[in-house]
Design an enzyme around this catalytic site. Structure first.
Site, PDB file in Angstrom:
ATOM      1  N   HIS A   1      -6.805  -4.840   0.769  1.00 38.40           N
ATOM      2  CA  HIS A   1      -8.120  -4.323   0.404  1.00 38.40           C
ATOM      3  C   HIS A   1      -8.790  -5.304  -0.562  1.00 38.40           C
ATOM      4  O   HIS A   1      -8.154  -6.232  -1.061  1.00 38.40           O
ATOM      5  CB  HIS A   1      -7.998  -2.921  -0.228  1.00 38.40           C
TER       6      HIS A   1
HETATM    7  P1  TYD Z   1      -3.327   1.291  -3.427  1.00 36.94           P
HETATM    8  O1  TYD Z   1      -4.270   0.703  -4.428  1.00 36.94           O
HETATM    9  O2  TYD Z   1      -3.826   1.388  -2.014  1.00 36.94           O
HETATM   10  O3  TYD Z   1      -1.959   0.463  -3.448  1.00 36.94           O
HETATM   11  P2  TYD Z   1      -1.606  -1.037  -3.019  1.00 36.94           P
HETATM   12  O4  TYD Z   1      -2.846  -1.865  -3.118  1.00 36.94           O
HETATM   13  O5  TYD Z   1      -0.550  -1.460  -3.964  1.00 36.94           O
HETATM   14  O6  TYD Z   1      -1.092  -1.033  -1.626  1.00 36.94           O
HETATM   15  O7  TYD Z   1      -2.857   2.711  -3.952  1.00 36.94           O
HETATM   16  C1  TYD Z   1      -1.852   3.465  -3.312  1.00 36.94           C
HETATM   17  C2  TYD Z   1      -2.101   4.936  -3.610  1.00 36.94           C
HETATM   18  O8  TYD Z   1      -2.018   5.194  -5.009  1.00 36.94           O
HETATM   19  C3  TYD Z   1      -3.474   5.428  -3.169  1.00 36.94           C
HETATM   20  O9  TYD Z   1      -3.320   6.726  -2.620  1.00 36.94           O
HETATM   21  C4  TYD Z   1      -4.268   5.521  -4.430  1.00 36.94           C
HETATM   22  C5  TYD Z   1      -3.225   5.768  -5.492  1.00 36.94           C
HETATM   23  N1  TYD Z   1      -3.558   5.155  -6.788  1.00 36.94           N
HETATM   24  C6  TYD Z   1      -3.924   5.958  -7.846  1.00 36.94           C
HETATM   25  O10 TYD Z   1      -3.987   7.195  -7.746  1.00 36.94           O
HETATM   26  N2  TYD Z   1      -4.216   5.373  -9.034  1.00 36.94           N
HETATM   27  C7  TYD Z   1      -4.182   4.030  -9.221  1.00 36.94           C
HETATM   28  O11 TYD Z   1      -4.467   3.530 -10.325  1.00 36.94           O
HETATM   29  C8  TYD Z   1      -3.801   3.201  -8.091  1.00 36.94           C
HETATM   30  C9  TYD Z   1      -3.739   1.713  -8.237  1.00 36.94           C
HETATM   31  C10 TYD Z   1      -3.499   3.809  -6.903  1.00 36.94           C
END
Ligand code: TYD
Length: 132
Positions: free
Chosen positions: A48
């Site tokens: 992303h």
């Molecule tokens: P995501 O940012 O998509 O993870 P990565 O980039 O590491 O693959 O986040 C994964 C899940 O966690 C998503 O459902 C959102 C949640 N999340 C939070 O609730 N708070 C946060 O600060 C972060 C970074 C993620």
């Protein structure tokens, strides 16, 4: 490329090591959120971009490869494997994290609270957003 490597000063003595991150000094933003990635497996993460969020990422244990792509002309792979190094990621970069070591722990300091609307989760949408 909208990212840079920053050195984190380590304070070492015969009891071990510590480092400190001070908002506005070690981060070029005020810190609103800190999160941690751990218990990672071989599944890559990220995939992303953020419209507004700035982040400072530190691999405090183990190693990871971070791909950063500005969607225009630069795609960098940065290997993080030391708490002495921080990766500052400005907004508008597509990022992926690959090849986590089994002991990998990643600490992230972020400029904003969690906001799902700040994410661009499709690479094609990211390219359109960059052109706009
Ligand atoms: P995501 O940012 O998509 O993870 P990565 O980039 O590491 O693959 O986040 C994964 C899940 O966690 C998503 O459902 C959102 C949640 N999340 C939070 O609730 N708070 C946060 O600060 C972060 C970074 C993620």
């Amino acid at each position: 490329m909208n990212s840079e490597i920053r050195n984190i000063k380590q304070i070492k003595d015969d009891r071990g090591r510590l480092f400190a991150i001070e908002a506005g000094k070690d981060t070029p933003f005020e810190i609103k959120r800190v999160y941690c990635l751990f218990d990672l497996n071989s599944s890559p993460r990220g995939f992303h971009a953020h419209k507004k969020l700035k982040q400072l990422m530190i691999c405090i244990k183990g190693s990871v490869e971070v791909i950063l792509d500005d969607g225009i002309n630069a795609k960098n792979i940065v290997r993080l494997d030391s708490p002495e190094t921080a990766l500052f990621i400005k907004p508008g970069l597509w990022r992926e994290m690959h090849n986590f070591s089994t002991d990998c722990i990643i600490l992230v300091f972020a400029s904003e609270h969690y906001d799902d609307d700040d994410y661009i989760r499709s690479y094609s949408d990211f390219l359109i957003w960059k052109k706009g």
